[in-house]
Design an enzyme around this catalytic site. Structure first.
Site, mmCIF file in Angstrom:
data_model
loop_
_atom_site.group_PDB
_atom_site.id
_atom_site.type_symbol
_atom_site.label_atom_id
_atom_site.label_comp_id
_atom_site.label_asym_id
_atom_site.label_seq_id
_atom_site.Cartn_x
_atom_site.Cartn_y
_atom_site.Cartn_z
ATOM 1 N N ASP A 100 0.831 -1.206 0.000
ATOM 2 C CA ASP A 100 0.000 0.000 0.000
ATOM 3 C C ASP A 100 0.866 1.258 0.000
ATOM 4 O O ASP A 100 2.035 1.222 0.377
ATOM 5 C CB ASP A 100 -0.880 0.044 1.260
ATOM 6 C CG ASP A 100 -1.944 -1.038 1.274
ATOM 7 O OD1 ASP A 100 -2.003 -1.840 0.327
ATOM 8 O OD2 ASP A 100 -2.711 -1.079 2.251
ATOM 9 N N ASP A 101 0.238 2.361 -0.376
ATOM 10 C CA ASP A 101 0.768 3.735 -0.193
ATOM 11 C C ASP A 101 1.852 4.152 -1.182
ATOM 12 O O ASP A 101 2.489 5.187 -0.994
ATOM 13 C CB ASP A 101 1.281 3.965 1.248
ATOM 14 C CG ASP A 101 0.173 3.845 2.276
ATOM 15 O OD1 ASP A 101 -0.979 3.576 1.895
ATOM 16 O OD2 ASP A 101 0.458 4.006 3.478
ATOM 17 N N HIS A 153 -6.097 2.949 -4.071
ATOM 18 C CA HIS A 153 -5.993 3.157 -2.607
ATOM 19 C C HIS A 153 -6.419 4.593 -2.279
ATOM 20 O O HIS A 153 -5.948 5.160 -1.296
ATOM 21 C CB HIS A 153 -4.562 2.873 -2.163
ATOM 22 C CG HIS A 153 -4.383 2.648 -0.690
ATOM 23 N ND1 HIS A 153 -5.225 1.862 0.079
ATOM 24 C CD2 HIS A 153 -3.447 3.117 0.190
ATOM 25 C CE1 HIS A 153 -4.798 1.859 1.339
ATOM 26 N NE2 HIS A 153 -3.736 2.625 1.437
ATOM 27 N N HIS A 193 -5.728 9.378 0.472
ATOM 28 C CA HIS A 193 -5.550 8.540 1.663
ATOM 29 C C HIS A 193 -6.225 9.118 2.909
ATOM 30 O O HIS A 193 -5.639 9.194 3.994
ATOM 31 C CB HIS A 193 -4.054 8.304 1.940
ATOM 32 C CG HIS A 193 -3.774 7.043 2.704
ATOM 33 N ND1 HIS A 193 -3.888 6.968 4.080
ATOM 34 C CD2 HIS A 193 -3.394 5.815 2.311
ATOM 35 C CE1 HIS A 193 -3.559 5.745 4.476
ATOM 36 N NE2 HIS A 193 -3.272 5.026 3.412
ATOM 37 N N HIS A 230 3.810 -2.140 3.046
ATOM 38 C CA HIS A 230 3.781 -0.771 2.522
ATOM 39 C C HIS A 230 5.093 -0.463 1.808
ATOM 40 O O HIS A 230 6.156 -0.585 2.425
ATOM 41 C CB HIS A 230 3.554 0.227 3.656
ATOM 42 C CG HIS A 230 2.223 0.057 4.326
ATOM 43 N ND1 HIS A 230 1.967 -0.975 5.197
ATOM 44 C CD2 HIS A 230 1.074 0.762 4.212
ATOM 45 C CE1 HIS A 230 0.706 -0.889 5.607
ATOM 46 N NE2 HIS A 230 0.136 0.159 5.020
HETATM 47 ZN ZN LIG Z 1 -2.580 3.092 3.142
#
Ligand SMILES: [Zn+2]
Length: 255
Positions: free
Chosen positions: A50-51, A101, A105, A211
């Protein structure tokens, strides 16, 4: 006055609030709509990040994954996709999947249905332009859902993906700590590799949530995530695990 008359609604409200919190936060809760949490075979491990995209880490990660013929799924933040579309294109071209995503965020649990749709749509468009294909997978920031999050993803043709294991690689801890926290993957694989009566022939496998970036800024430090994977990938491979994208994770049981 009968105190039950006062207390009963309070209990009901507390129970409803508890249920809402469970549905919003617990990764495998299905109250607010169906999500994918596991792979369809104990031999399949779906590694997800993620991210990102993150120019400081993602290219190194792609090289590491290639070394073990590992395919993964990257849940990207729209505003970062706009800053490094070439990296997104390369990630996709090298056989990985890219998913939504959201654009910035935010915690979707607190947003209105319209705000949620905008957050998802902006990221969807950014990925579609960068990768040349619309994403089919979505993961909510922090895993938080409410009744409007999963329907908003469905509107864009995306299935929502959660996880079985989230070791907490965003914490300021040494790589050894993170390596320890990822141990359950190997333990599950060993438990499920036997052919005895207890072995789950039709069992499920893990979806690991890591991540490769941080939502606060581009170029966040994720060297410990990289180090932990360098440790585990050869060991997991030796345990017979296959590293699959989320699409392959739910396709059909591995033979
Ligand atoms: Zn995230």
């Amino acid at each position: 006055m009968n105190s039950l008359l006062i207390e009963a609604p309070a209990v009901a409200i507390a129970a409803a609030a508890g249920l809402t919190a469970y549905g919003a936060v617990y990764p495998r809760a299905q109250i607010f709509g169906r999500t994918i949490c596991r792979t369809d075979s104990p031999r399949k491990l779906a590694i997800t990040f993620d991210d990102g995209p993150n120019p400081a880490i993602t290219p190194k990660l792609l090289d590491l994954l290639d070394r073990y013929d590992a395919k993964a799924t990257f849940f990207l933040i729209g505003k970062f996709v706009r800053e490094c579309p070439e990296l997104v294109k390369e990630t996709f071209a090298r056989g990985h999947l890219v998913g939504n995503h959201t654009e910035t965020h935010l915690n979707l649990f607190r947003l209105t249905p319209m705000q949620i749709r905008v957050e998802l749509r902006l990221c969807h468009d950014a990925i579609s332009r960068a990768a040349g294909a619309p994403p089919k997978w979505f993961r909510p920031p922090y895993g938080f859902r409410n009744p409007w999050v999963i329907p908003a993803a469905c509107e864009l043709g995306c299935q929502t993906v959660m996880w079985t294991l989230i070791p907490g690689d965003w914490r300021e801890k040494p790589a050894e700590w993170l390596i320890q926290r990822m141990q359950p993957i190997g333990q599950h694989a060993q438990r499920n590799s036997g052919n005895g009566p207890d072995s789950p022939a039709n069992g499920t496998g893990d979806v690991l949530c890591l991540h490769d970036g941080t939502h606060r800024q581009l170029n966040g430090d994720r060297t410990r995530t990289l180090a932990a994977l360098e440790h585990w990938l050869p060991r997991w491979r030796d345990l017979g695990l296959e590293f699959v994208t989320i699409a392959e994770a739910v396709r059909a049981p591995a033979p």
